[in-house]
Design a protein around this motif. Structure first.
Motif, mmCIF file in Angstrom:
data_model
loop_
_atom_site.group_PDB
_atom_site.id
_atom_site.type_symbol
_atom_site.label_atom_id
_atom_site.label_comp_id
_atom_site.label_asym_id
_atom_site.label_seq_id
_atom_site.Cartn_x
_atom_site.Cartn_y
_atom_site.Cartn_z
ATOM 1 N N LEU A 115 36.918 37.725 43.700
ATOM 2 C CA LEU A 115 38.242 38.281 43.983
ATOM 3 C C LEU A 115 38.206 39.806 44.070
ATOM 4 O O LEU A 115 38.872 40.398 44.917
ATOM 5 C CB LEU A 115 39.244 37.829 42.926
ATOM 6 C CG LEU A 115 39.619 36.343 42.961
ATOM 7 C CD1 LEU A 115 40.394 35.955 41.711
ATOM 8 C CD2 LEU A 115 40.408 36.014 44.208
ATOM 9 N N CYS A 116 37.427 40.450 43.211
ATOM 10 C CA CYS A 116 37.348 41.915 43.226
ATOM 11 C C CYS A 116 36.488 42.446 44.374
ATOM 12 O O CYS A 116 36.459 43.648 44.619
ATOM 13 C CB CYS A 116 36.811 42.432 41.890
ATOM 14 S SG CYS A 116 38.038 42.339 40.574
ATOM 15 N N SER A 117 35.794 41.568 45.079
ATOM 16 C CA SER A 117 34.971 42.021 46.202
ATOM 17 C C SER A 117 35.824 42.394 47.422
ATOM 18 O O SER A 117 35.333 43.053 48.328
ATOM 19 C CB SER A 117 33.958 40.943 46.596
ATOM 20 O OG SER A 117 34.618 39.822 47.158
ATOM 21 N N GLU A 155 41.053 45.299 49.046
ATOM 22 C CA GLU A 155 42.459 45.457 48.662
ATOM 23 C C GLU A 155 42.701 45.210 47.176
ATOM 24 O O GLU A 155 43.798 45.443 46.688
ATOM 25 C CB GLU A 155 43.339 44.469 49.451
ATOM 26 C CG GLU A 155 43.338 44.664 50.937
ATOM 27 C CD GLU A 155 42.191 43.929 51.635
ATOM 28 O OE1 GLU A 155 42.028 44.133 52.837
ATOM 29 O OE2 GLU A 155 41.463 43.182 50.978
ATOM 30 N N VAL A 156 41.684 44.746 46.448
ATOM 31 C CA VAL A 156 41.846 44.361 45.042
ATOM 32 C C VAL A 156 41.173 45.404 44.149
ATOM 33 O O VAL A 156 39.949 45.462 44.074
ATOM 34 C CB VAL A 156 41.244 42.958 44.793
ATOM 35 C CG1 VAL A 156 41.371 42.576 43.332
ATOM 36 C CG2 VAL A 156 41.898 41.925 45.685
ATOM 37 N N PRO A 157 41.947 46.218 43.422
ATOM 38 C CA PRO A 157 41.333 47.186 42.522
ATOM 39 C C PRO A 157 40.901 46.579 41.187
ATOM 40 O O PRO A 157 39.962 47.051 40.564
ATOM 41 C CB PRO A 157 42.430 48.232 42.314
ATOM 42 C CG PRO A 157 43.702 47.502 42.548
ATOM 43 C CD PRO A 157 43.385 46.426 43.548
ATOM 44 N N TYR A 207 44.083 33.791 36.993
ATOM 45 C CA TYR A 207 43.660 35.146 37.353
ATOM 46 C C TYR A 207 44.867 35.951 37.799
ATOM 47 O O TYR A 207 45.668 35.482 38.605
ATOM 48 C CB TYR A 207 42.651 35.105 38.506
ATOM 49 C CG TYR A 207 41.529 34.134 38.277
ATOM 50 C CD1 TYR A 207 40.388 34.519 37.613
ATOM 51 C CD2 TYR A 207 41.633 32.813 38.705
ATOM 52 C CE1 TYR A 207 39.358 33.613 37.394
ATOM 53 C CE2 TYR A 207 40.624 31.912 38.485
ATOM 54 C CZ TYR A 207 39.484 32.316 37.826
ATOM 55 O OH TYR A 207 38.487 31.418 37.596
ATOM 56 N N PHE A 208 44.972 37.165 37.261
ATOM 57 C CA PHE A 208 45.943 38.123 37.768
ATOM 58 C C PHE A 208 45.181 39.053 38.694
ATOM 59 O O PHE A 208 44.261 39.753 38.268
ATOM 60 C CB PHE A 208 46.595 38.917 36.629
ATOM 61 C CG PHE A 208 47.475 40.016 37.134
ATOM 62 C CD1 PHE A 208 48.739 39.742 37.619
ATOM 63 C CD2 PHE A 208 47.037 41.327 37.132
ATOM 64 C CE1 PHE A 208 49.552 40.753 38.093
ATOM 65 C CE2 PHE A 208 47.832 42.345 37.604
ATOM 66 C CZ PHE A 208 49.094 42.056 38.086
ATOM 67 N N VAL A 209 45.531 39.026 39.972
ATOM 68 C CA VAL A 209 44.841 39.829 40.981
ATOM 69 C C VAL A 209 45.782 40.947 41.408
ATOM 70 O O VAL A 209 46.769 40.713 42.103
ATOM 71 C CB VAL A 209 44.431 38.964 42.194
ATOM 72 C CG1 VAL A 209 43.653 39.801 43.197
ATOM 73 C CG2 VAL A 209 43.624 37.767 41.745
#
Length: 131
Positions: free
Chosen positions: A81-83, A86-88, A111-113
């Protein structure tokens, strides 16, 4: 019941004698219903536009999943997800919530994205289709 049957027979005879009017009114009603259903005129006023800038993702594993496997999968999912640019940041939780409102086991991963603002992602409001 006699009154209803008589009124129905009168209405049915009228509709059969004036087939073109009956079919025309039915076609107009179908066209109007399609307009209401697909034009976006109705429906959006009942729900507010939600654009909170974050996602809440839930993953469900096999019910026999233990805590070690649940944590391993959650860590891998956070990396994936962090890849995305747009996801810090992304946080995860394995098992049931702390408040005890859900009785799931270690097979539940949430998960909180967090998402960057649209301006930082290079997405202008003209490129984003609003529903």
């Amino acid at each position: 019941m006699t009154f209803v049957s008589e009124r129905y027979n009168v209405a049915l005879r009228w509709a059969i004698r004036r087939r073109m009017i009956t079919v025309g009114v039915c076609l107009l009603l179908v066209a109007f219903a399609n307009y209401l259903a697909f034009s976006g005129v109705i429906g959006s006023e009942f729900l507010p536009h939600l654009d909170e800038g974050a996602l809440w993702v839930r993953g469900t594993l096999a019910p026999s999943t233990g805590p070690d496997e649940g944590i391993r999968v959650a860590n891998q999912a956070r990396i994936v997800l962090c890849s995305f640019p747009e996801v810090p940041q992304c946080t995860s939780q394995v098992g049931r919530p702390d408040d005890g409102t859900d009785n799931t086991g270690f097979f539940n991963t949430e998960y909180f994205v967090d998402l960057k603002p649209k301006e930082q992602c290079g997405l202008s409001s003209t490129k984003i289709k609003k529903n």
